[in-house]
Design a protein around this motif. Structure first.
Motif, mmCIF file in Angstrom:
data_model
loop_
_atom_site.group_PDB
_atom_site.id
_atom_site.type_symbol
_atom_site.label_atom_id
_atom_site.label_comp_id
_atom_site.label_asym_id
_atom_site.label_seq_id
_atom_site.Cartn_x
_atom_site.Cartn_y
_atom_site.Cartn_z
ATOM 1 N N ASP A 169 0.829 -1.211 0.000
ATOM 2 C CA ASP A 169 0.000 0.000 0.000
ATOM 3 C C ASP A 169 0.861 1.257 0.000
ATOM 4 O O ASP A 169 0.576 2.223 -0.718
ATOM 5 N N SER A 170 1.908 1.257 0.819
ATOM 6 C CA SER A 170 2.756 2.447 0.892
ATOM 7 C C SER A 170 3.535 2.650 -0.408
ATOM 8 O O SER A 170 3.697 3.783 -0.867
ATOM 9 N N LEU A 171 4.003 1.544 -1.008
ATOM 10 C CA LEU A 171 4.706 1.665 -2.293
ATOM 11 C C LEU A 171 3.797 2.253 -3.366
ATOM 12 O O LEU A 171 4.222 3.070 -4.195
ATOM 13 N N ARG A 172 2.557 1.848 -3.341
ATOM 14 C CA ARG A 172 1.605 2.385 -4.314
ATOM 15 C C ARG A 172 1.447 3.902 -4.138
ATOM 16 O O ARG A 172 1.409 4.657 -5.119
ATOM 17 N N ASP A 173 1.395 4.366 -2.873
ATOM 18 C CA ASP A 173 1.281 5.800 -2.609
ATOM 19 C C ASP A 173 2.522 6.561 -3.074
ATOM 20 O O ASP A 173 2.414 7.638 -3.671
ATOM 21 N N TYR A 174 3.691 6.016 -2.780
ATOM 22 C CA TYR A 174 4.933 6.698 -3.185
ATOM 23 C C TYR A 174 5.075 6.719 -4.704
ATOM 24 O O TYR A 174 5.549 7.705 -5.284
ATOM 25 N N LEU A 175 4.670 5.623 -5.356
ATOM 26 C CA LEU A 175 4.764 5.585 -6.815
ATOM 27 C C LEU A 175 3.788 6.579 -7.449
ATOM 28 O O LEU A 175 4.086 7.182 -8.495
ATOM 29 N N LYS A 176 2.656 6.784 -6.813
ATOM 30 C CA LYS A 176 1.693 7.767 -7.300
ATOM 31 C C LYS A 176 2.299 9.168 -7.263
ATOM 32 O O LYS A 176 2.123 9.960 -8.204
ATOM 33 N N GLU A 177 3.035 9.462 -6.175
ATOM 34 C CA GLU A 177 3.690 10.766 -6.068
ATOM 35 C C GLU A 177 4.760 10.905 -7.147
ATOM 36 O O GLU A 177 4.912 11.971 -7.766
ATOM 37 N N TRP A 178 5.526 9.825 -7.383
ATOM 38 C CA TRP A 178 6.563 9.809 -8.416
ATOM 39 C C TRP A 178 5.955 10.119 -9.791
ATOM 40 O O TRP A 178 6.460 10.971 -10.522
ATOM 41 N N TYR A 179 4.881 9.451 -10.109
ATOM 42 C CA TYR A 179 4.228 9.636 -11.407
ATOM 43 C C TYR A 179 3.689 11.063 -11.553
ATOM 44 O O TYR A 179 3.855 11.709 -12.593
ATOM 45 N N GLY A 180 3.079 11.563 -10.499
ATOM 46 C CA GLY A 180 2.519 12.911 -10.538
ATOM 47 C C GLY A 180 3.572 13.989 -10.710
ATOM 48 O O GLY A 180 3.296 15.068 -11.243
ATOM 49 N N PHE A 181 4.808 13.715 -10.256
ATOM 50 C CA PHE A 181 5.887 14.691 -10.366
ATOM 51 C C PHE A 181 6.256 14.954 -11.824
ATOM 52 O O PHE A 181 6.525 16.089 -12.217
ATOM 53 N N TYR A 182 6.280 13.902 -12.636
ATOM 54 C CA TYR A 182 6.715 14.034 -14.029
ATOM 55 C C TYR A 182 5.557 14.218 -15.004
ATOM 56 O O TYR A 182 5.730 14.812 -16.081
ATOM 57 N N LYS A 183 4.380 13.702 -14.684
ATOM 58 C CA LYS A 183 3.252 13.694 -15.628
ATOM 59 C C LYS A 183 2.895 15.118 -16.061
ATOM 60 O O LYS A 183 2.752 16.022 -15.233
ATOM 61 N N GLY A 184 2.755 15.310 -17.374
ATOM 62 C CA GLY A 184 2.369 16.608 -17.896
ATOM 63 C C GLY A 184 3.512 17.577 -18.036
ATOM 64 O O GLY A 184 3.372 18.628 -18.688
ATOM 65 N N THR A 202 -2.696 -0.600 -10.663
ATOM 66 C CA THR A 202 -3.807 -1.540 -10.474
ATOM 67 C C THR A 202 -3.319 -2.860 -9.895
ATOM 68 O O THR A 202 -3.949 -3.432 -8.990
ATOM 69 N N ASN A 203 -2.182 -3.336 -10.379
ATOM 70 C CA ASN A 203 -1.639 -4.607 -9.887
ATOM 71 C C ASN A 203 -1.233 -4.524 -8.422
ATOM 72 O O ASN A 203 -1.392 -5.489 -7.663
ATOM 73 N N LEU A 204 -0.674 -3.388 -8.019
ATOM 74 C CA LEU A 204 -0.310 -3.223 -6.611
ATOM 75 C C LEU A 204 -1.551 -3.280 -5.724
ATOM 76 O O LEU A 204 -1.541 -3.899 -4.651
ATOM 77 N N GLN A 205 -2.609 -2.650 -6.170
ATOM 78 C CA GLN A 205 -3.864 -2.710 -5.417
ATOM 79 C C GLN A 205 -4.378 -4.147 -5.334
ATOM 80 O O GLN A 205 -4.780 -4.617 -4.260
ATOM 81 N N ASP A 206 -4.321 -4.858 -6.451
ATOM 82 C CA ASP A 206 -4.774 -6.252 -6.475
ATOM 83 C C ASP A 206 -3.898 -7.135 -5.581
ATOM 84 O O ASP A 206 -4.398 -8.051 -4.914
ATOM 85 N N ALA A 207 -2.590 -6.861 -5.582
ATOM 86 C CA ALA A 207 -1.679 -7.655 -4.756
ATOM 87 C C ALA A 207 -1.974 -7.464 -3.283
ATOM 88 O O ALA A 207 -1.995 -8.429 -2.505
ATOM 89 N N SER A 208 -2.208 -6.226 -2.878
ATOM 90 C CA SER A 208 -2.526 -5.952 -1.469
ATOM 91 C C SER A 208 -3.807 -6.669 -1.054
ATOM 92 O O SER A 208 -3.872 -7.285 0.019
#
Length: 562
Positions: A169-184, A202-208
């Motif tokens: 769950d925490s990795l998914r949150d950190y990766l979301k921040e990473w993606y948002g930093f560069y996107k756009g 999606t896979n991280l959510q499914d794995a959790s």
């Protein structure tokens, strides 16, 4: 203009003492910055950087002129030394526990590296990032398939797999921040990364979900399950050492059991005063049903706060600064939060737990019974003045740099200690019903020692912890579940729940040594305790009694006697 000069020796001594305080303040900020820069707890880079920092500080500390410090400086030295050593031990324990989760997280290092490279603003090649995500996607998919087919991981402990799910769950949150930093911002990033990122997310959510459902045994439609993360015998010994408690886990449990027995005897006395012989549970049922009507709880709490302030001031027990008694505030607790905190919370303000109209009938009655008049009376004294509110007020104004050394033995021990004092003080009026209310909480704190340590030793399950609170203490089942969930979910240190009773017993024993022997007046004792700020109680004792201290001081105070 008058210039005051001090002898060279005095100036040197003051400089050295200030240096210790300055070191503590710097370490506080440095550690905060390092942990903010490397927030991912499973990161090997984070672990290495923290170890380097902590070891460097310890080596530097050993070179300091300990014997030249005054008592306050020596205590500060021991506090920061103990803190740094504890941080290192916790890192080692985290590494061991994270190692156990590794089979479920083969993709973790790749995702952590992506996030940390972004924090260091390392040059990014979108095509390479997309490839790393694509490879991680395959690893996550394999883990999910293995979980569902049952071919792997079934031998892993539930507590380990639960920890793994939280890491995902925490990795998914950190990766979301990473993606948002560069996107756009970088068009080529969007072109390469958007699709593989969405798949990995999606896979991280499914794995959790798969880990929680198949390995931990948590119903996906019921997120209220209690699992916890026990630290074991070695972990508890390390925690006791850091808190300067010279007892083994088994000895601490024995203290809890002995105090539990004392509470039962006193409950029977109060029950007999109510005309119910030794049936203290029936007496408790009567007390629980003595609650105020809906809409009246806030007024009850206000009156109880004023009663507490008036009592300690009238009998000159502790200094209550005008601002402390004028500016306390009250708020209501949400129904969602009451699932974890079924009773009041306090500190800077008091947060009242009481049913609202959206709860069902059974939940309303449980909450009203669990926050009845007599339970509330003891709770308000604990949470506000002379308890946590006064503590927080004084902490902010006297040696605030010592707040780094936060410990439940000092924080929670102080508030429960006042419950001891008010129990003993005949000037504090108590009906048998009031006594039942006070004893309920005291019994509850004994049970906290027993179930929290036994849980961490693997001797009690969360359900057995709940049963102890219901059958042994007399909790409503809903409030017992909330208490255990709060204790075991990981937001508190492993010894937090034991800190209430053990800390109170320490302060109570210290009062006997200092006040009862007329070494210090009671009000002065209480005032100095607060002004020294947070630390293990044994070091408060060393300060108040001016005991000899060495650079390698070891805990030895056996504070408990029958």
């Amino acid at each position: 203009m008058v210039t005051i000069t001090f002898p060279r020796g005095v100036a040197l001594w003051r400089s050295q003492v200030d240096a210790v305080r300055g070191r503590i303040e710097r370490i506080t900020e440095d550690l905060s910055d390092i942990k903010a820069f490397f927030p991912i707890r499973i990161s090997s880079r984070r672990t290495q950087r923290l170890k380097q920092f902590l070891n460097t500080e310890l080596e530097s500390l050993r070179e300091q002129p300990f014997d030249h410090y005054d008592q306050q400086g020596k205590v500060d030295y021991l506090l920061i030394k103990n803190y740094l050593e504890r941080q290192l031990r916790e890192l080692e324990l985290d590494c061991k526990q994270n190692h156990k989760t590794a089979p479920l997280l083969p993709f973790a290092d790749t995702l952590v590296n992506l996030c940390e490279d972004r924090a260091m603003v390392a040059p990014i090649e979108p095509k390479d990032a997309a490839q790393k995500l694509f490879e991680s996607q395959g690893q996550i998919t394999t883990v999910i398939e293995n979980i569902k087919t049952g071919s792997k991981y079934l031998s892993m402990e539930k507590t380990v797999t639960f920890r793994a799910s939280k890491t995902v769950d925490s990795l998914r949150d950190y990766l979301k921040e990473w993606y948002g930093f560069y996107k756009g911002y970088d068009p080529s990033f969007d072109w390469w990364v958007s699709h593989p990122y969405s798949v990995v997310d999606t896979n991280l959510q499914d794995a959790s979900i798969a880990i929680r459902e198949k390995l931990v045994g948590i119903d996906p439609d019921n997120d209220d399950a209690i699992v916890g993360d026990p630290i074991g015998q070695d972990g508890l010994i390390n925690e006791l050492h850091a808190e300067m408690i010279p007892y083994t886990p088994d000895e601490v449990i024995a203290i809890g059991e002995k105090e539990f027995e004392w509470c039962i005897k006193e409950l029977k006395k109060a029950s007999r005063s109510m005309g119910l012989q030794d049936d203290w549970k029936q007496a408790l049922e009567q007390v629980k049903n003595d609650f105020v009507e809906p809409g009246k709880q806030t007024q009850l709490v206000r009156d109880l706060v004023q009663e507490a302030i008036s009592f300690v001031e009238e009998h000159d027990l502790v200094t209550v600064p005008p601002t402390a008694k004028e500016t306390w505030q009250m708020f209501m607790m949400s129904p969602e939060r009451q699932k974890v905190n079924p009773f009041f919370l306090g500190g800077d303000c008091i947060i009242v737990s009481y049913p609202v109209d959206t709860m069902d009938h059974e939940a309303k009655l449980m909450s009203m019974r669990g926050n009845n008049i007599h339970f509330s009376r003891a709770t308000v004294f604990h949470e506000m003045i002379p308890g946590h509110h006064l503590q927080m007020h004084m902490n902010a104004r006297h040696k605030p740099y010592r707040r780094l050394f936060d410990t439940p033995f000092w924080i929670e021990g102080w508030s429960l200690y006042w419950e001891f004092i008010l129990w003993d003080d005949e000037r504090f009026q108590k009906t048998p019903q009031n006594r039942i209310g006070m004893l309920f909480w005291r019994l509850h704190r004994c049970a906290r020692i027993i179930f929290s340590l036994k849980f961490h030793l693997g001797q009690m399950s969360p359900q057995e912890c709940i049963d102890l609170l219901v059958d042994g203490v007399g909790h409503e089942r809903a409030t017992a579940e909330g208490e255990v969930r709060r204790s075991l979910k990981g937001d508190y240190s492993p010894l937090y729940q034991a800190g209430y009773m053990l800390g109170a017993l320490q302060i109570y024993a210290l009062k006997k040594e200092i006040v009862d022997t007329q070494y210090m007046a009671e009000k002065n004792f209480h005032d100095q305790f607060l002004k020294e700020n947070r630390m293990p109680i044994e070091l408060v004792r060393a300060l108040m009694m001016d005991q000899p201290l060495s650079r390698d001081y070891k805990t030895s105070w056996r504070f408990y006697s029958d």
